[in-house]
Write an enzyme that holds these catalytic residues in place. Structure first.
Site, PDB file in Angstrom:
ATOM      1  CB  ALA A 117      46.222-105.080 -69.857  1.00 58.38           C
ATOM      2  CG  ASP A 160      38.619-119.523 -73.872  1.00 54.50           C
ATOM      3  OD1 ASP A 160      37.876-119.562 -75.008  1.00 54.50           O
ATOM      4  OD2 ASP A 160      38.213-119.054 -72.895  1.00 54.50           O
TER       5      ASP A 160
HETATM    6  N1  LIG Z   1      44.747-107.105 -66.248  1.00 47.30           N
HETATM    7  C1  LIG Z   1      43.569-106.302 -66.772  1.00 47.30           C
HETATM    8  N2  LIG Z   1      43.900-105.345 -67.213  1.00 47.30           N
HETATM    9  C2  LIG Z   1      42.989-104.159 -67.482  1.00 47.30           C
HETATM   10  N3  LIG Z   1      41.687-104.823 -67.720  1.00 47.30           N
HETATM   11  C3  LIG Z   1      41.386-106.068 -67.238  1.00 47.30           C
HETATM   12  C4  LIG Z   1      42.281-106.845 -66.680  1.00 47.30           C
HETATM   13  N4  LIG Z   1      41.720-107.874 -66.554  1.00 47.30           N
HETATM   14  C5  LIG Z   1      40.657-107.751 -66.841  1.00 47.30           C
HETATM   15  N5  LIG Z   1      40.277-106.776 -67.288  1.00 47.30           N
HETATM   16  C6  LIG Z   1      39.035-106.404 -67.963  1.00 47.30           C
HETATM   17  O1  LIG Z   1      38.133-106.841 -67.051  1.00 47.30           O
HETATM   18  C7  LIG Z   1      37.103-107.570 -67.705  1.00 47.30           C
HETATM   19  C8  LIG Z   1      36.690-109.051 -67.014  1.00 47.30           C
HETATM   20  O2  LIG Z   1      37.812-109.766 -66.832  1.00 47.30           O
HETATM   21  P1  LIG Z   1      37.901-111.082 -66.370  1.00 47.30           P
HETATM   22  O3  LIG Z   1      39.139-111.965 -66.590  1.00 47.30           O
HETATM   23  O4  LIG Z   1      37.051-111.075 -65.072  1.00 47.30           O
HETATM   24  O5  LIG Z   1      36.635-111.835 -67.174  1.00 47.30           O
HETATM   25  P2  LIG Z   1      36.464-112.214 -68.429  1.00 47.30           P
HETATM   26  O6  LIG Z   1      37.628-113.008 -69.000  1.00 47.30           O
HETATM   27  O7  LIG Z   1      35.908-111.225 -69.222  1.00 47.30           O
HETATM   28  O8  LIG Z   1      35.342-113.515 -68.265  1.00 47.30           O
HETATM   29  P3  LIG Z   1      35.444-114.839 -67.549  1.00 47.30           P
HETATM   30  O9  LIG Z   1      34.717-114.445 -66.274  1.00 47.30           O
HETATM   31  O10 LIG Z   1      34.381-115.509 -68.474  1.00 47.30           O
HETATM   32  O11 LIG Z   1      36.666-115.361 -67.502  1.00 47.30           O
HETATM   33  C9  LIG Z   1      38.043-108.021 -69.058  1.00 47.30           C
HETATM   34  O12 LIG Z   1      36.991-108.418 -70.168  1.00 47.30           O
HETATM   35  C10 LIG Z   1      38.708-106.620 -69.317  1.00 47.30           C
HETATM   36  O13 LIG Z   1      38.053-105.763 -69.956  1.00 47.30           O
END
Ligand SMILES: Nc1ncnc2c1ncn2[C@@H]1O[C@H](COP(=O)(O)OP(=O)(O)OP(=O)(O)O)[C@@H](O)[C@H]1O
Length: 313
Positions: A117, A160
């Protein structure tokens, strides 16, 4: 990359069940391994590890590789959370939902291959801008509502919804992410506690505060409707509607259902939209099909008959 700082009172209440991480046959890809990818820059860091921009070597396909550390998952006793994220996310296919391509693991890590994304988090964009105009907010809210309608049809609630869990695609379109707290609502009722305090509905806040000790409070997919109302409010004002200095005060405020007054001007349609969702009784919240027909959505997005209409696919 600068990491996202969540505001101090945006702490999640979690209940987890211990267990061991095992693979499910679903979407498991036996031929992929870390060497199949060229790893690029870190996109962010989550609770269990980092997310990287990656390129599949054979196909040159660009994706996001979420690397979860098994030891970290186990130390939090969150194996079920991760298993659920994989099981649920891999079943979803909608333009407003971040694509889950596949997953694999090695001795110490679990790897999720996800759609990239490029727009990053809606939370970051909101922080930068302070607040959005009504049109921009309505377009985001309608897209989230459309993705939720798809999930609810599959009897899955997200549980969520918040700007941190909404990513943005190449054209700025929303990509709903983070399915760790999502759950199948086959019975339509679940009573585990989850969610971020500012976005939790009163039926869950009541459980957190144990207002009715000994009496189990159930909730259903209408929790997502409340969170959608909170999202609409926060996008237009820059602040969640029940934000208070402490977690306890926020919970109390949520239980009153009375939103904060802000100096931000809102159209009567926007106020009516928020009022229709921030309703204490879950059964009286505006249903999702009517959300997309609400005058506030229609005046900014037109009539949306299907996900094709809203995403232009
Ligand atoms: N598919 C993606 N494309 C672009 N950026 C991403 C994507 N997935 C995650 N991110 C970035 O990486 C960060 C960490 O994502 P991740 O899903 O590991 O954790 P989170 O949702 O912030 O927290 P948690 O570990 O509590 O679920 C996100 O906050 C986002 O900024």
């Amino acid at each position: 990359m600068e990491l996202v700082q969540h505001t101090a009172n945006r702490t999640a209440a979690r209940v987890s069940t211990p267990g061991t991480f095992t693979r499910t046959s679903l979407d498991y890809h036996p031929h992929l391994h870390l060497g199949s990818f060229e790893i690029g820059r870190a996109l962010g860091r989550g609770k269990f590890g980092r997310v990287y921009l990656a390129r599949h070597r054979d196909s040159s396909f660009i994706c996001a590789l979420k690397v979860l550390t098994k030891a970290q998952i186990a130390s939090e006793g969150d194996e079920n959370l991760v298993r659920r994220e994989i099981e649920i996310h891999s079943k979803l296919s909608h333009p407003g939902i971040l694509k889950f391509y596949t997953w694999f693991y090695d001795a110490t890590r679990v790897f999720l291959v996800l759609e990239y994304a490029p727009g990053g988090e809606l939370f970051r964009k909101l922080q930068k801008k302070g607040k959005f105009g009504e049109h921009e907010a309505a377009v985001y809210v309608a897209q989230v509502a459309d993705a939720l309608a798809y999930m609810h049809k599959k009897n899955i609630m997200h549980r969520d919804i918040k700007p941190e869990n909404i990513l943005l695609g190449f054209h700025g379109e929303i990509k709903l992410a983070d399915f760790g707290y999502s759950v199948h609502s086959a019975s339509n009722l679940r009573s585990s506690l989850c969610g971020t305090i500012d976005y939790i509905p009163p039926e869950i806040a009541r459980q957190l505060r144990k207002v009715r000790p000994g009496k189990e409070e159930f909730y259903n997919r209408n929790v997502d409707l409340w969170s959608l109302g909170v999202l609409a409010y926060e996008l237009m004002t820059g602040k969640p509607p029940f934000e208070m200095p402490t977690r306890e005060q926020t919970e109390k405020k949520i239980l009153t259902g009375k939103v904060q007054r802000t100096g931000v001007e809102m159209s009567k349609e926007a106020k009516s939209f928020i009022r229709a969702l921030l309703v204490l009784n879950p059964d009286e919240r505006l249903p999702l099909d009517q959300v997309l027909e609400h005058p506030w959505i229609v005046m900014h997005c037109g009539r949306i008959r299907s996900s094709r209409g809203i995403f232009g696919y």
